[in-house]
Design a protein around this motif. Structure first.
Motif, short mmCIF file in Angstrom:
data_model
loop_
_atom_site.label_atom_id
_atom_site.label_comp_id
_atom_site.label_asym_id
_atom_site.label_seq_id
_atom_site.Cartn_x
_atom_site.Cartn_y
_atom_site.Cartn_z
N PRO A 1 58.19 36.06 101.93
CA PRO A 1 58.06 36.94 103.09
C PRO A 1 59.17 37.99 103.06
N VAL A 2 58.85 39.23 103.41
CA VAL A 2 59.79 40.35 103.22
C VAL A 2 61.14 40.07 103.88
N GLY A 3 61.11 39.44 105.05
CA GLY A 3 62.36 39.16 105.76
C GLY A 3 63.25 38.15 105.05
N GLN A 4 62.69 37.45 104.07
CA GLN A 4 63.44 36.41 103.36
C GLN A 4 63.98 36.90 102.00
N ILE A 5 63.73 38.17 101.69
CA ILE A 5 64.05 38.66 100.34
C ILE A 5 65.52 38.44 99.97
N VAL A 6 66.44 38.86 100.83
CA VAL A 6 67.85 38.80 100.44
C VAL A 6 68.32 37.36 100.25
N PRO A 7 68.11 36.45 101.25
CA PRO A 7 68.55 35.07 100.97
C PRO A 7 67.85 34.45 99.77
N PHE A 8 66.56 34.78 99.59
CA PHE A 8 65.87 34.23 98.42
C PHE A 8 66.50 34.76 97.13
N LEU A 9 66.73 36.07 97.07
CA LEU A 9 67.27 36.65 95.84
C LEU A 9 68.65 36.08 95.54
N GLN A 10 69.43 35.83 96.59
CA GLN A 10 70.76 35.26 96.36
C GLN A 10 70.63 33.84 95.77
N ALA A 11 69.70 33.06 96.33
CA ALA A 11 69.49 31.69 95.81
C ALA A 11 68.90 31.75 94.39
N ALA A 12 67.98 32.68 94.16
CA ALA A 12 67.36 32.80 92.83
C ALA A 12 68.40 33.25 91.81
N ASN A 13 69.29 34.12 92.23
CA ASN A 13 70.35 34.60 91.32
C ASN A 13 71.23 33.43 90.89
N ASP A 14 71.58 32.55 91.85
CA ASP A 14 72.39 31.37 91.50
C ASP A 14 71.64 30.51 90.48
N LEU A 15 70.37 30.27 90.75
CA LEU A 15 69.56 29.42 89.86
C LEU A 15 69.46 30.04 88.46
N ARG B 1 72.67 30.16 86.47
CA ARG B 1 73.06 28.82 85.99
C ARG B 1 72.16 28.39 84.82
N GLU B 2 70.85 28.63 84.94
CA GLU B 2 69.91 28.10 83.94
C GLU B 2 69.72 29.00 82.72
N TYR B 3 70.03 30.28 82.88
CA TYR B 3 69.87 31.20 81.74
C TYR B 3 71.20 31.87 81.40
N PRO B 4 72.27 31.10 81.15
CA PRO B 4 73.56 31.76 80.92
C PRO B 4 73.53 32.65 79.68
N ASP B 5 72.65 32.32 78.73
CA ASP B 5 72.66 33.06 77.46
C ASP B 5 71.45 33.98 77.29
N TYR B 6 70.61 34.12 78.32
CA TYR B 6 69.45 35.03 78.20
C TYR B 6 69.66 36.23 79.12
N ALA C 1 60.45 25.26 82.16
CA ALA C 1 61.23 24.28 82.93
C ALA C 1 61.99 24.96 84.07
N VAL C 2 62.53 26.14 83.80
CA VAL C 2 63.26 26.87 84.85
C VAL C 2 62.26 27.35 85.91
N THR C 3 61.06 27.73 85.47
CA THR C 3 60.04 28.20 86.42
C THR C 3 59.68 27.08 87.40
N GLU C 4 59.69 25.85 86.93
CA GLU C 4 59.45 24.70 87.83
C GLU C 4 60.49 24.69 88.96
N GLN C 5 61.73 24.92 88.60
CA GLN C 5 62.80 24.95 89.63
C GLN C 5 62.63 26.17 90.54
N LEU C 6 62.24 27.28 89.93
CA LEU C 6 62.01 28.50 90.72
C LEU C 6 60.88 28.27 91.73
N ALA C 7 59.84 27.57 91.26
CA ALA C 7 58.70 27.28 92.13
C ALA C 7 59.12 26.39 93.31
#
Ligand code: MLT
Ligand code: ZN
Length: 480
Positions: free
Chosen positions: A362-376, A379-384, A418-424
């Motif tokens: 939902p548009v109102g959730q973009i910033v908190p979601f992006l911050q949480a997604a950025n952390d994930l 962490r999971e793609y340090p080399d990509y 595997a990371v997509t599972e966590q993203l989901a």
């Protein structure tokens, strides 16, 4: 005024079970009585997949129907033979929805490519499914009208595929999805029945609207064989701004400020590394400063007023430190040049075989979601290398994970899956969706249950059974 006016000249390949009895020689014996068919290796590899790269192209053949009657005959024949059919449009999909990896017969709609009627009073065009999106747009423009569903693949995608995936793209914030523009639809169901749905009516209060069931069904319930699309008036002098925004937290503050005062037709985000890839291919870099995030904003400016408003907003945001630089188009050519910064990202990075996520919250959730997604993702793609871009004003973000050159494709795909599972899982916490606009196809079906409840999925399966009892239409797509 800091705003300057721009002067620019198978690793996760999974087998699903469904009936398959025909082999190539038998196809050549049977299909020509219905419509032209091809079985040569070059055609099989071209028509056997879309733009997604995770699945092999292994169809048995490609049928090229030219009429609705031929599509009906193909579906009847496939039911008798228990032969799986995969619909094929411009094959620009990114989720494997038009991929035939298990000996299916591909049904290409490229020969059903005629515009059948233009109705200036109804402001509509009736056409066959194989009409290219840009052909439809140009046809409308030549008559003083506008078909507003637009995206980078406009030059090769087809209207049938757009409807089957409920295509979105760059103007959804103003005009909505493909669904909003379809006033009539003819489909051939998996039973081989022809349905003529809604017939171009604007108002039609006669119970369930089956038209909308077929829109976005990814060819699993029926094949689209004709559509009536609505048109609108063309936008007057669209202007484009690109703003440099240093902090993720400020991205939606910019959105709120602009949306409150202007009718936006696009609000797009891309990150600094997207800009770097596009500029490396020769698209002019519009800024002297660098920033982690860029926003592309489009609005109509038939008079000076909207642009004056945009400049005032820009200055306020500049004073608040939320933006640090900006450029604005002064002509259509300049607007197009700025759009290249955003639209060329997919092509500029295709060589890295990106693993693609296409998510929405939902548009109102973009910033908190992006911050949480950025952390994930950090962490999971340090080399990509991870690209973020997309239609942020719709709550839709594309995430492109670039494959390191030396890494094996299937190992890369497995790790990303595997990371997509966590993203989901994260998306489920934010009431988000694992596919905003690219569709489920093959690539997202493992994560469907994070977006749709078990009860909902049961209803989807029941609907599939109703319209396609033998499971011959695009089996294994959306769900098994
Ligand atoms: C885009 O918005 O550019 C498209 O959806 C394509 C992509 O995600 O690569
Ligand atoms: Zn997109």
């Amino acid at each position: 005024m800091a705003l300057i006016v721009l002067v620019l000249a198978v690793g996760i390949f999974s087998l699903s079970r469904y009936p398959l009895t025909m082999h190539t020689p038998q196809l050549e014996q049977h299909i020509p009585a219905i419509c032209p068919v091809r079985t040569d290796p070059d055609s099989l590899s071209v028509y056997g997949r879309d733009w997604s790269t995770l699945y092999p192209a292994r169809p048995s053949g490609i049928a090229f129907p030219e009429t609705i009657e031929q599509v009906i005959a193909l579906v009847h024949w496939a039911n008798q033979q228990q032969m799986a059919l995969v619909p094929s449009g411009g094959r620009t999909g990114l989720s494997g929805g038009a991929t035939a990896s298990q000996g299916e017969l591909v049904v290409s709609f490229e020969r059903m490519n005629q515009i059948l009627n233009f109705d200036p009073v109804a402001a509509s065009i009736t056409c066959q499914p194989g009409v290219i999106t840009q052909t439809l747009q140009d046809y409308a423009a030549e008559r003083g009208w506008y078909y507003p569903v637009d995206f980078a693949a406009r030059g090769s995608s087809q209207i049938g595929g757009n409807i089957a995936t409920n295509a979105g793209g760059i103007n959804v914030i103003r005009y909505g999805l493909t669904r909003n523009w379809i006033s009539g639809l003819k489909v051939v169901t998996g039973r081989g029945e022809l349905l003529d749905l809604n017939k171009g009516l604007i108002k039609n209060a006669t119970g369930y609207d089956l038209r909308h069931l077929f829109i976005g069904s990814e060819g699993t319930l029926g094949f689209i064989v004709e559509a009536t699309v609505q048109l609108t008036r063309p936008p007057q002098q669209p202007r484009v701004l690109v703003l440099a925004v240093p902090e993720l937290a400020d991205v939606m503050a910019v959105f709120t400020a602009f949306r409150q005062h202007l009718e936006l037709s696009a609000f797009e985000l891309f990150t600094a590394n997207c800009m770097r890839h596009v500029v490396a291919r020769g698209v002019p870099q519009p800024f002297a400063v660098s920033s982690d995030y860029y926003l592309l904003i489009e609005f109509e400016s038939a008079s000076d007023e909207p642009m004056d408003t945009a400049l005032q907003l820009f200055e306020q945001l500049l004073e608040q430190g939320k933006v640090i630089d900006g450029v604005a188009s002064e002509s259509e050519a300049q607007a197009q040049a700025l759009w290249q910064l955003r639209e060329d990202i997919t092509e500029a990075t295709a060589v890295y075989q990106p693993y693609k996520n296409d998510i929405a919250v939902p548009v109102g959730q973009i910033v908190p979601f992006l911050q949480a997604a950025n952390d994930l993702l950090s962490r999971e793609y340090p080399d990509y290398e991870v690209l973020w871009f997309g239609h942020i004003g719709d709550g839709n973000l594309h995430i492109g994970v670039l494959k390191p050159a030396e890494l094996d494709s299937s190992e890369f795909a497995q790790r990303c899956a595997a990371v997509t599972e966590q993203l989901a899982q994260l998306l489920a916490q934010f009431n988000g969706s694992i596919s905003a606009e690219h569709g489920v196809g093959l690539t997202k079906k493992a994560y469907l249950s994070y977006t749709r409840s078990a009860t909902e999925i049961n209803y989807l399966r029941t609907l599939k059974q109703v319209f396609d009892p033998n499971g011959i239409l695009n089996p294994g797509k959306i769900f098994d």
